[in-house]
Design a protein around this motif. Structure first.
Motif, PDB file in Angstrom:
ATOM      1  N   PRO A   1      -1.120   5.374 -14.576  1.00 13.73           N
ATOM      2  CA  PRO A   1      -1.014   4.933 -15.972  1.00 13.73           C
ATOM      3  C   PRO A   1       0.036   5.661 -16.797  1.00 13.73           C
ATOM      4  O   PRO A   1       0.458   5.161 -17.840  1.00 13.73           O
ATOM      5  CB  PRO A   1      -2.419   5.184 -16.520  1.00 13.73           C
ATOM      6  N   ARG A   2       0.462   6.836 -16.361  1.00 20.06           N
ATOM      7  CA  ARG A   2       1.444   7.604 -17.132  1.00 20.06           C
ATOM      8  C   ARG A   2       2.879   7.352 -16.662  1.00 20.06           C
ATOM      9  O   ARG A   2       3.816   7.965 -17.174  1.00 20.06           O
ATOM     10  CB  ARG A   2       1.121   9.097 -17.053  1.00 20.06           C
ATOM     11  N   LYS A   3       3.029   6.453 -15.686  1.00 20.10           N
ATOM     12  CA  LYS A   3       4.362   6.144 -15.186  1.00 20.10           C
ATOM     13  C   LYS A   3       4.763   4.729 -15.605  1.00 20.10           C
ATOM     14  O   LYS A   3       3.913   3.912 -15.964  1.00 20.10           O
ATOM     15  CB  LYS A   3       4.392   6.303 -13.668  1.00 20.10           C
ATOM     16  N   THR A   4       6.057   4.458 -15.546  1.00 15.77           N
ATOM     17  CA  THR A   4       6.597   3.184 -16.015  1.00 15.77           C
ATOM     18  C   THR A   4       7.117   2.374 -14.836  1.00 15.77           C
ATOM     19  O   THR A   4       7.815   2.911 -13.961  1.00 15.77           O
ATOM     20  CB  THR A   4       7.737   3.416 -17.022  1.00 15.77           C
ATOM     21  N   PHE A   5       6.793   1.086 -14.839  1.00 15.38           N
ATOM     22  CA  PHE A   5       7.197   0.209 -13.732  1.00 15.38           C
ATOM     23  C   PHE A   5       7.900  -1.034 -14.273  1.00 15.38           C
ATOM     24  O   PHE A   5       7.442  -1.644 -15.246  1.00 15.38           O
ATOM     25  CB  PHE A   5       5.978  -0.191 -12.900  1.00 15.38           C
ATOM     26  N   HIS A   6       9.009  -1.388 -13.622  1.00 17.67           N
ATOM     27  CA  HIS A   6       9.784  -2.568 -14.011  1.00 17.67           C
ATOM     28  C   HIS A   6       9.885  -3.511 -12.822  1.00 17.67           C
ATOM     29  O   HIS A   6       9.925  -3.076 -11.666  1.00 17.67           O
ATOM     30  CB  HIS A   6      11.205  -2.172 -14.435  1.00 17.67           C
ATOM     31  N   THR A   7       9.943  -4.791 -13.099  1.00 15.94           N
ATOM     32  CA  THR A   7      10.207  -5.760 -12.049  1.00 15.94           C
ATOM     33  C   THR A   7      11.656  -6.204 -12.135  1.00 15.94           C
ATOM     34  O   THR A   7      12.364  -5.865 -13.092  1.00 15.94           O
ATOM     35  CB  THR A   7       9.267  -6.969 -12.173  1.00 15.94           C
TER      36      THR A   7
ATOM     37  N   LEU B   1       2.698  -4.967  -9.986  1.00 18.59           N
ATOM     38  CA  LEU B   1       2.816  -4.061 -11.132  1.00 18.59           C
ATOM     39  C   LEU B   1       1.461  -3.711 -11.734  1.00 18.59           C
ATOM     40  O   LEU B   1       1.266  -2.606 -12.236  1.00 18.59           O
ATOM     41  CB  LEU B   1       3.716  -4.673 -12.212  1.00 18.59           C
ATOM     42  N   HIS B   2       0.518  -4.635 -11.674  1.00 16.00           N
ATOM     43  CA  HIS B   2      -0.805  -4.391 -12.256  1.00 16.00           C
ATOM     44  C   HIS B   2      -1.489  -3.220 -11.552  1.00 16.00           C
ATOM     45  O   HIS B   2      -2.001  -2.301 -12.204  1.00 16.00           O
ATOM     46  CB  HIS B   2      -1.655  -5.656 -12.156  1.00 16.00           C
ATOM     47  N   GLY B   3      -1.483  -3.255 -10.228  1.00 19.05           N
ATOM     48  CA  GLY B   3      -2.110  -2.176  -9.471  1.00 19.05           C
ATOM     49  C   GLY B   3      -1.397  -0.851  -9.643  1.00 19.05           C
ATOM     50  O   GLY B   3      -2.031   0.209  -9.708  1.00 19.05           O
ATOM     51  N   LEU B   4      -0.069  -0.889  -9.705  1.00 14.04           N
ATOM     52  CA  LEU B   4       0.707   0.334  -9.893  1.00 14.04           C
ATOM     53  C   LEU B   4       0.403   0.970 -11.249  1.00 14.04           C
ATOM     54  O   LEU B   4       0.243   2.192 -11.351  1.00 14.04           O
ATOM     55  CB  LEU B   4       2.203   0.027  -9.782  1.00 14.04           C
TER      56      LEU B   4
ATOM     57  N   SER C   1       0.831  -1.212   0.000  1.00 11.57           N
ATOM     58  CA  SER C   1       0.000   0.000   0.000  1.00 11.57           C
ATOM     59  C   SER C   1       0.862   1.257   0.000  1.00 11.57           C
ATOM     60  O   SER C   1       0.547   2.243  -0.679  1.00 11.57           O
ATOM     61  CB  SER C   1      -0.928   0.009   1.216  1.00 11.57           C
ATOM     62  N   GLN C   2       1.955   1.219   0.750  1.00 11.06           N
ATOM     63  CA  GLN C   2       2.860   2.369   0.791  1.00 11.06           C
ATOM     64  C   GLN C   2       3.547   2.578  -0.560  1.00 11.06           C
ATOM     65  O   GLN C   2       3.797   3.719  -0.957  1.00 11.06           O
ATOM     66  CB  GLN C   2       3.892   2.172   1.900  1.00 11.06           C
ATOM     67  N   MET C   3       3.845   1.499  -1.262  1.00 12.35           N
ATOM     68  CA  MET C   3       4.434   1.625  -2.597  1.00 12.35           C
ATOM     69  C   MET C   3       3.479   2.341  -3.549  1.00 12.35           C
ATOM     70  O   MET C   3       3.889   3.204  -4.327  1.00 12.35           O
ATOM     71  CB  MET C   3       4.779   0.242  -3.171  1.00 12.35           C
ATOM     72  N   LEU C   4       2.209   1.968  -3.487  1.00 12.14           N
ATOM     73  CA  LEU C   4       1.203   2.617  -4.330  1.00 12.14           C
ATOM     74  C   LEU C   4       1.150   4.115  -4.060  1.00 12.14           C
ATOM     75  O   LEU C   4       1.133   4.930  -4.978  1.00 12.14           O
ATOM     76  CB  LEU C   4      -0.169   1.985  -4.093  1.00 12.14           C
ATOM     77  N   ASP C   5       1.129   4.474  -2.787  1.00 12.02           N
ATOM     78  CA  ASP C   5       1.065   5.893  -2.410  1.00 12.02           C
ATOM     79  C   ASP C   5       2.326   6.631  -2.822  1.00 12.02           C
ATOM     80  O   ASP C   5       2.268   7.770  -3.318  1.00 12.02           O
ATOM     81  CB  ASP C   5       0.846   6.034  -0.900  1.00 12.02           C
ATOM     82  N   PHE C   6       3.484   5.986  -2.619  1.00 13.53           N
ATOM     83  CA  PHE C   6       4.756   6.625  -2.959  1.00 13.53           C
ATOM     84  C   PHE C   6       4.863   6.875  -4.459  1.00 13.53           C
ATOM     85  O   PHE C   6       5.253   7.970  -4.901  1.00 13.53           O
ATOM     86  CB  PHE C   6       5.920   5.758  -2.487  1.00 13.53           C
ATOM     87  N   ALA C   7       4.524   5.867  -5.253  1.00 14.14           N
ATOM     88  CA  ALA C   7       4.615   6.003  -6.710  1.00 14.14           C
ATOM     89  C   ALA C   7       3.686   7.100  -7.218  1.00 14.14           C
ATOM     90  O   ALA C   7       4.033   7.860  -8.127  1.00 14.14           O
ATOM     91  CB  ALA C   7       4.281   4.669  -7.382  1.00 14.14           C
ATOM     92  N   GLU C   8       2.502   7.184  -6.625  1.00 15.35           N
ATOM     93  CA  GLU C   8       1.528   8.185  -7.065  1.00 15.35           C
ATOM     94  C   GLU C   8       1.977   9.600  -6.712  1.00 15.35           C
ATOM     95  O   GLU C   8       1.808  10.528  -7.500  1.00 15.35           O
ATOM     96  CB  GLU C   8       0.171   7.897  -6.437  1.00 15.35           C
ATOM     97  N   SER C   9       2.558   9.768  -5.535  1.00 19.40           N
ATOM     98  CA  SER C   9       2.923  11.116  -5.072  1.00 19.40           C
ATOM     99  C   SER C   9       4.303  11.566  -5.553  1.00 19.40           C
ATOM    100  O   SER C   9       4.606  12.755  -5.553  1.00 19.40           O
ATOM    101  CB  SER C   9       2.890  11.165  -3.538  1.00 19.40           C
TER     102      SER C   9
END
Length: 335
Positions: A279-285, A271-274, A248-256
């Motif tokens: 949607p305008r940001k890029t996520f890698h595993t 990654l799906h939720g992120l 949950s903290q990752m979601l908030d951090f990425a958004e802010s």
């Protein structure tokens, strides 16, 4: 003459490829129709039974998209206790469904994938904890929510990956037994140096497999990205992260964050939720992608079966529920 022969051969080749690809296209179309049909049946049955579907952040994308709420394990259990629905379909692993039952004992909690367990939760038993308490008399026991209901009953207080330092600090003790995740325990120790943390030597196999070498490779490949890591990762990986936090903290951090690119150091389902949230940001595993096989056991077919046959229902002894409720309730007082 040769030109026409070659042209004819080319046409035959294209025709052959078309004949091969058509069945594949039809198969994909059929599979999509099956998925849509499954979803319609699930949603119809859910409404008829007054049920709610909860999905953890690591669940398959199609399960997350179908759920009424997606989140981390305790966030979902606490939300379920506040919902009016009398039936909870918990798409996750067993300890999560048990937590929902502990907080909502009057409700019916269903686990669609009955064999979806958690290796880390299985690494500590009530007997183990009683023996640890005998070795360290007076030391309170903090249990990560990633434990069985019976183990929670032997704890003084529970914690999540997001509030573990706060929970430990709230006890005002000089030393604390922390079970079952050694990596989270060592992270807490770095955040609360004034308290001696006595770690249980358990771990999450999925996070334990993440290495500094994998993190370094991802950072080389994506030099502009920020690296987010879950505190269940080994200490050496956490030391390389720009941000350490729960799902949950990752979601908030990425958004802010002002950053546009991130490396995600946790189970690949995150990654799906992120991507949906940002949607305008890029996520890698990391490579290979961290995968929890138990989290991937839930399918749309199993969710439908769970609603149709009301299986598998979580059953807990009332005394176990009562004891575990105490540990969870004390945690809620700290949040």
């Amino acid at each position: 003459m040769c030109y026409y022969v070659e042209k004819s051969r080319a046409f035959s080749s294209l025709q052959h490829k078309s004949q091969i690809s058509r069945p594949k296209r039809e198969k994909r179309r059929s599979e999509q129709m099956d998925i849509n049909h499954l979803k319609e049946r699930i949603l119809s049955l859910k409404e008829a039974k007054g049920a709610v579907i909860l999905a953890h952040n690591y669940q398959p994308p199609e399960v997350q998209d179908l759920a009424d709420l997606v989140g981390d394990s305790f966030q979902l259990s606490r939300a379920a206790s506040r919902m009016e629905a009398e039936t909870i379909v918990f798409c996750g692993v067993r300890f999560m469904a048990e937590s929902a039952k502990i907080l909502s004992p009057q409700k019916k909690v269903l686990l669609p994938a009955p064999d979806a367990g958690c290796p880390m939760a299985d690494m500590v038993t009530p007997e183990d904890l009683r023996e640890m308490k005998r070795k360290h008399p007076g030391a309170p026991v903090v249990c990560y929510v990633n434990t069985s209901a019976e183990a929670k009953g032997e704890c003084d207080i529970c914690c999540t990956s997001s509030n573990a330092p706060k929970v430990v600090r709230s006890l005002g003790a000089k030393e604390v037994i922390f079970a079952p995740d050694r990596n989270l325990a060592r992270y807490v120790q770095s955040q609360v140096p004034e308290v001696r943390i006595i770690p249980w030597e358990g771990f999450c196999p999925t996070h334990q497999r993440m290495t500094p070498q994998q993190a370094a490779q991802a950072l080389r490949e994506h030099p502009s990205a920020l690296f987010m890591a879950h505190p269940e990762c080994p200490k050496e990986v956490l030391e390389m992260a720009h941000f350490v936090g729960s799902t949950s903290q990752m979601l908030d951090f990425a958004e802010s964050s002002d950053a546009a690119e991130f490396i995600v150091g946790t189970e690949e389902g995150m990654l799906h939720g992120l991507r949906k949230r940002c949607p305008r940001k890029t996520f890698h595993t990391l490579s290979p992608a961290p995968l929890c096989p138990n989290m991937k056991k839930t399918t749309l077919e199993l969710i439908l079966r769970s609603l149709e046959e009301e299986v598998e229902e979580i059953q807990l002894d009332p005394q176990v529920i009562h004891r575990a409720q105490g540990a969870l309730s004390r945690m809620l007082e700290v949040i």
